[in-house]
Design a protein around this motif. Structure first.
Motif, short mmCIF file in Angstrom:
data_model
loop_
_atom_site.label_atom_id
_atom_site.label_comp_id
_atom_site.label_asym_id
_atom_site.label_seq_id
_atom_site.Cartn_x
_atom_site.Cartn_y
_atom_site.Cartn_z
N SER A 274 -6.37 11.85 -1.52
CA SER A 274 -6.90 11.99 -2.56
C SER A 274 -7.35 14.08 -3.25
CB SER A 274 -7.75 11.29 -3.04
OG SER A 274 -9.04 11.32 -2.42
N PRO A 275 -7.71 14.01 -4.19
CA PRO A 275 -8.44 15.30 -4.63
C PRO A 275 -10.17 14.77 -4.63
CG PRO A 275 -7.87 13.77 -6.64
CD PRO A 275 -7.60 12.73 -5.44
N MET A 276 -10.60 13.93 -3.80
CA MET A 276 -11.83 13.69 -2.79
C MET A 276 -11.46 13.75 -1.33
SD MET A 276 -12.57 10.93 -5.40
CE MET A 276 -10.86 9.89 -5.01
N PRO B 188 0.58 -1.20 0.09
CA PRO B 188 -0.21 -0.02 -0.06
C PRO B 188 0.80 1.32 0.42
CG PRO B 188 -0.95 -1.89 1.71
CD PRO B 188 0.16 -2.00 0.91
N ALA B 189 2.36 1.15 0.60
CA ALA B 189 2.63 2.70 0.63
C ALA B 189 3.52 2.84 -0.90
CB ALA B 189 3.75 2.31 1.49
N ASN B 190 3.36 1.76 -1.63
CA ASN B 190 4.05 2.25 -2.88
C ASN B 190 2.36 2.69 -3.83
OD1 ASN B 190 6.04 1.89 -3.10
ND2 ASN B 190 4.91 -0.62 -3.20
N LEU B 191 0.96 2.87 -3.22
CA LEU B 191 0.14 3.29 -3.97
C LEU B 191 0.27 4.35 -4.96
CD1 LEU B 191 -2.77 3.10 -4.63
CD2 LEU B 191 -3.73 4.35 -2.66
N PRO B 192 0.86 5.92 -4.06
CA PRO B 192 0.53 7.15 -5.28
C PRO B 192 1.26 7.37 -6.09
CG PRO B 192 1.44 7.49 -2.46
CD PRO B 192 1.38 5.99 -3.25
N ARG B 193 2.83 6.15 -6.14
CA ARG B 193 3.30 6.02 -7.83
C ARG B 193 3.06 5.16 -9.12
NH1 ARG B 193 8.75 3.15 -5.86
NH2 ARG B 193 9.60 3.93 -7.84
N TRP B 194 1.37 4.01 -8.68
CA TRP B 194 0.93 4.16 -9.45
C TRP B 194 -0.77 4.37 -9.86
CZ3 TRP B 194 -3.41 0.91 -7.89
CH2 TRP B 194 -3.60 -0.10 -7.32
N ALA B 195 -1.06 5.22 -8.44
CA ALA B 195 -2.31 5.45 -8.85
C ALA B 195 -1.97 7.32 -7.88
CB ALA B 195 -3.25 4.86 -7.65
N ALA B 196 -1.51 7.96 -9.40
CA ALA B 196 -1.26 9.58 -8.70
C ALA B 196 -2.46 9.92 -8.69
CB ALA B 196 0.06 9.90 -9.63
N LEU C 104 -5.70 9.06 -7.60
CA LEU C 104 -6.24 8.68 -6.75
C LEU C 104 -5.55 9.37 -5.55
CD1 LEU C 104 -8.04 7.27 -5.12
CD2 LEU C 104 -6.94 5.96 -5.16
N SER C 105 -4.19 9.35 -5.12
CA SER C 105 -3.51 9.77 -4.12
C SER C 105 -2.51 9.97 -4.18
CB SER C 105 -3.56 8.39 -2.98
OG SER C 105 -2.05 8.00 -3.84
N CYS C 106 -2.34 11.74 -3.54
CA CYS C 106 -0.67 12.51 -4.00
C CYS C 106 0.38 12.13 -2.44
CB CYS C 106 -0.73 13.55 -3.65
SG CYS C 106 -1.10 14.03 -1.98
N ILE D 59 -13.27 3.83 -0.05
CA ILE D 59 -13.78 4.66 0.85
C ILE D 59 -13.60 5.58 1.40
CG2 ILE D 59 -14.77 4.26 3.21
CD1 ILE D 59 -13.11 1.72 2.73
N LEU D 60 -14.89 6.35 0.24
CA LEU D 60 -14.82 7.92 0.16
C LEU D 60 -15.52 8.77 1.52
CD1 LEU D 60 -16.41 8.40 -3.11
CD2 LEU D 60 -14.02 7.50 -2.51
N PRO D 61 -15.01 9.91 1.42
CA PRO D 61 -15.82 10.55 2.75
C PRO D 61 -16.65 10.81 3.33
CG PRO D 61 -13.95 11.72 1.35
CD PRO D 61 -14.67 11.12 0.86
#
Length: 93
Positions: free
Chosen positions: A51-53, A26-34, A36-38, A74-76
């Motif tokens: 995330s943008p949301m 999961p720590a790599n998520l921002p590297r392959w799902a930019a 979704l998450s920074c 899971i969105l806000p």
């Protein structure tokens, strides 16, 4: 009722096991799902991404030998977006 499904594939010139190891951390998520998450961090045993949301929770499938990288976002608002994802061999990549 059914929803529209869109299949997206990306070929990566790397062994499937290596791709899975990277994607399942999961720590790599921002590297392959930019989009979704920074950033992402583990808080109280949950993965929370900026995330943008807003802040979203991300829950990944348990580590497995099948290449399954399914994850829920899971969105806000509490709405859950299910994202099925697989890693499999494509010749040597």
């Amino acid at each position: 009722m059914t929803f529209t499904a869109k299949h997206i594939s990306v070929s990566i010139d790397c062994p499937a096991a290596q791709v899975y190891a990277f994607g399942s951390d999961p720590a790599n998520l921002p590297r392959w799902a930019a989009g979704l998450s920074c950033s992402i961090q583990q808080i109280n045993h949950e993965w929370i991404a900026e995330s943008p949301m807003g802040k979203v929770k991300v829950k990944f499938a348990e580590k497995n030998t099948f290449g399954v990288l399914d994850h829920d976002v899971i969105l806000p608002s509490g709405l859950t977006a299910y994202n099925p994802m697989r890693v499999f061999s494509n010749d040597s990549g």
